[in-house]
Motif scaffolding. Structure first.
Motif, PDB file in Angstrom:
ATOM      1  N   UNK A 118      44.534  56.710  -6.179  1.00 10.94           N
ATOM      2  CA  UNK A 118      45.538  55.880  -6.183  1.00 10.94           C
ATOM      3  C   UNK A 118      46.906  56.816  -5.841  1.00 10.94           C
ATOM      4  N   UNK A 119      47.154  57.763  -6.087  1.00 12.71           N
ATOM      5  CA  UNK A 119      48.262  58.378  -5.829  1.00 12.71           C
ATOM      6  C   UNK A 119      48.340  58.654  -4.246  1.00 12.71           C
ATOM      7  N   UNK A 120      47.254  58.975  -3.693  1.00 12.56           N
ATOM      8  CA  UNK A 120      47.132  58.920  -2.152  1.00 12.56           C
ATOM      9  C   UNK A 120      47.672  57.774  -1.652  1.00 12.56           C
ATOM     10  N   UNK A 121      47.163  56.529  -2.188  1.00 13.78           N
ATOM     11  CA  UNK A 121      47.312  55.347  -1.829  1.00 13.78           C
ATOM     12  C   UNK A 121      48.886  55.243  -1.729  1.00 13.78           C
ATOM     13  N   UNK A 122      49.388  55.257  -2.813  1.00 14.55           N
ATOM     14  CA  UNK A 122      50.878  55.238  -3.187  1.00 14.55           C
ATOM     15  C   UNK A 122      51.764  55.896  -2.359  1.00 14.55           C
ATOM     16  N   UNK A 123      51.312  56.941  -1.681  1.00 16.47           N
ATOM     17  CA  UNK A 123      52.331  57.808  -0.597  1.00 16.47           C
ATOM     18  C   UNK A 123      52.235  56.929   0.638  1.00 16.47           C
ATOM     19  N   UNK A 124      51.820  55.549   0.750  1.00 19.00           N
ATOM     20  CA  UNK A 124      51.834  54.778   1.941  1.00 19.00           C
ATOM     21  C   UNK A 124      51.852  55.492   3.315  1.00 19.00           C
ATOM     22  N   UNK A 125      50.898  56.540   3.233  1.00 19.35           N
ATOM     23  CA  UNK A 125      50.697  57.258   4.566  1.00 19.35           C
ATOM     24  C   UNK A 125      49.104  57.066   4.692  1.00 19.35           C
TER      25      UNK A 125
ATOM     26  N   UNK B 103      54.744  60.591 -15.900  1.00 12.85           N
ATOM     27  CA  UNK B 103      56.035  60.632 -16.539  1.00 12.85           C
ATOM     28  C   UNK B 103      56.911  61.506 -15.733  1.00 12.85           C
ATOM     29  N   UNK B 104      56.759  62.611 -15.070  1.00  9.15           N
ATOM     30  CA  UNK B 104      57.655  63.179 -14.300  1.00  9.15           C
ATOM     31  C   UNK B 104      57.889  62.351 -13.054  1.00  9.15           C
ATOM     32  N   UNK B 105      56.885  61.703 -12.405  1.00 15.08           N
ATOM     33  CA  UNK B 105      57.400  61.201 -11.213  1.00 15.08           C
ATOM     34  C   UNK B 105      58.292  60.012 -11.494  1.00 15.08           C
ATOM     35  N   UNK B 106      58.090  59.270 -12.828  1.00 14.02           N
ATOM     36  CA  UNK B 106      58.857  58.000 -13.074  1.00 14.02           C
ATOM     37  C   UNK B 106      60.079  58.423 -13.383  1.00 14.02           C
ATOM     38  N   UNK B 107      60.395  59.726 -13.866  1.00 12.68           N
ATOM     39  CA  UNK B 107      61.696  60.356 -14.154  1.00 12.68           C
ATOM     40  C   UNK B 107      62.480  61.043 -12.897  1.00 12.68           C
ATOM     41  N   UNK B 108      61.807  61.091 -11.645  1.00 13.12           N
ATOM     42  CA  UNK B 108      62.167  61.458 -10.539  1.00 13.12           C
ATOM     43  C   UNK B 108      62.076  62.997 -10.295  1.00 13.12           C
TER      44      UNK B 108
ATOM     45  N   UNK C  22      57.283  54.727  -4.273  1.00 12.67           N
ATOM     46  CA  UNK C  22      56.689  53.917  -5.263  1.00 12.67           C
ATOM     47  C   UNK C  22      57.814  52.814  -5.829  1.00 12.67           C
ATOM     48  N   UNK C  23      57.338  51.766  -6.391  1.00  8.98           N
ATOM     49  CA  UNK C  23      58.167  50.702  -6.762  1.00  8.98           C
ATOM     50  C   UNK C  23      57.887  50.715  -8.442  1.00  8.98           C
TER      51      UNK C  23
END
Lengths: 254, 254
Positions: B162-169, B208-213, B125-126
DNA sequence: AAACCTTTAATTGTCGACAAAAAATCCCCG
DNA sequence: CGGGGATTTTTTGTCGACAATTAAAGGTTT
């Protein structure tokens, strides 16, 4: 005009290839006809007798299996949904030819899915399950040492498939089955005959970890195993683009 | 004989229900007809206008969409493969009615799959992706505060999708989409109207967690969120078996 | 000889037709 | 008044038919 060099106009006739092994002797339940055709084609793909790119005209399948086009279309529809065949509009269906990018995504999905499945296996598997898993493992090693490649390929896939089954989750099992059958396709496409990956009982190590309750270890071992598998693929593709580029880049001297 | 109480013999006629919103005005590409019908039915199921158990006779769909039975059958086949409808031999197709056990397995698969997807999302994700995710989140909260339940249900599902889409798979995306649509079905089946689960921005915490890595944190939050969702389902099922058992267990006094 | 057009056959897309199965109703009998 | 069959209708399963599309070969022109 002779038979060997047809000089008639129009499109040349294609001869239906031998595909169906057994003829339907007695009348069978109408509900299972579809399943029989589906399984027959999947099996041929899994054992790599139907190579990627092979055309599958509906009429030929109709004759071979002795059914109408409606049934064949239903089966092709299902196969296309599982990405076993590719269905182009107004063209013959062909056995799927995954691109190099597809292969990467495919193995990525497989690693993710198997990693997600392993904890469930550890949670649900009984001692008898592990025993049957070991039995299957021995058969696999046996086939490998006998250099029975086509048989070994099927058994190696069967191991992973069984893991999906042991997760006791029908959906994950189905997804894994779909991915594994696609992987067989990829192997058939990118791995020239005779080049079997000699695996040093990597499956066995996964079972070891699993049986010892070390889920994280099993995930690690399995992940490494799958990466090995992917890395051993010969990433060469006889693409039309490539040959065309060659012809255009080098002014031909013939 | 009057029209309100048909006294004719045979099976009573079923009136085709209003289903198709728009009529096909101009001629369209023949390839997209199937997709249109498929999307129309899936949408109706997702927004819970087509409730589980609703019969879907082929002839009715033919009239409603203005196509032949072959097309309708193809669509029903696909829907059955995705477990949106249930296809019984020689019977009308019905919108799927997952059993209580199915629901457990379904949510188990969903937790496993989303947990497997999240690392890929974090890897691919960008910043723009996160921004669009946040935008979507605000719309969702807006709908929730306006008590627009049917809209909110769709948006809440859209977040996970959308999460599934953002996996790019593409494969994992498709699997997740299938599971989520089945979950919508379950919600429609087990959750009487008006009983929306008031979620306290659980989606936001995942982002939040995702963006914080913090991938592990995102997995934990999401897992908890999904367990909450499952726990809030009212596990009552108006089954024919239940009412039959009631009638047999208690000697009726009427 | 290379490029274009024409012809021809293969092949799929879609539909209605017919048979078979299932369900609901009616009729008859107790 | 209730139960068990016969009957009718609905509904799906499967097939061949016809139109539309595509691919390949032959022929033609430059």
């Amino acid at each position: 005009m002779n038979a060997t060099a047809p000089k008639g106009r129009g499109r040349p006739k294609v001869r239906p290839q031998a595909l169906a092994g057994q003829a339907p002797a007695a009348r069978e339940k109408p509900a299972d006809k579809e399943q029989r055709i589906y399984a027959a084609i999947v099996d041929r793909v899994m054992e790599q007798r139907l190579k990627p790119g092979t055309r599958l005209p509906e009429a030929a399948l109709c004759e071979l299996f002795g059914v109408g086009r409606t049934l064949v279309q239903k089966v092709l529809q299902r196969l296309a949904h599982d990405h076993i065949v590719e269905l182009r509009p107004n063209r013959s269906a062909i056995v799927a030819m995954p691109s190099r990018e597809d292969v990467g995504k495919l193995f990525e999905a497989r690693r993710a899915l198997e990693a997600a499945v392993l904890p469930l296996v550890a949670a649900h598997a009984s001692r008898a399950d592990y025993a049957s898993l070991r039995r299957q493992l021995r058969k696999e090693q046996n086939a490998m040492h006998r250099y029975a490649q086509s048989e070994w390929a099927g058994l190696a896939s069967a191991f992973h498939l069984r893991l999906g089954e042991l997760s006791r989750n029908p959906m994950l099992h189905r997804y894994l089955a779909e991915i594994i059958s696609r992987c067989c396709l990829v192997v058939a496409l990118f791995q020239p005959p005779g080049n079997a990956t000699c695996e040093h009982d990597e499956h066995g190590r996964v079972v070891d970890c699993l049986e010892a309750g070390d889920v994280a270890g099993a995930q690690r071992e399995n992940d490494r195993h799958l990466r090995d598998l992917e890395a051993h693929l010969q990433l060469v593709e006889e693409d039309t683009d490539l040959s065309l580029a060659d012809m255009l880049g080098l002014p031909g001297r013939s």
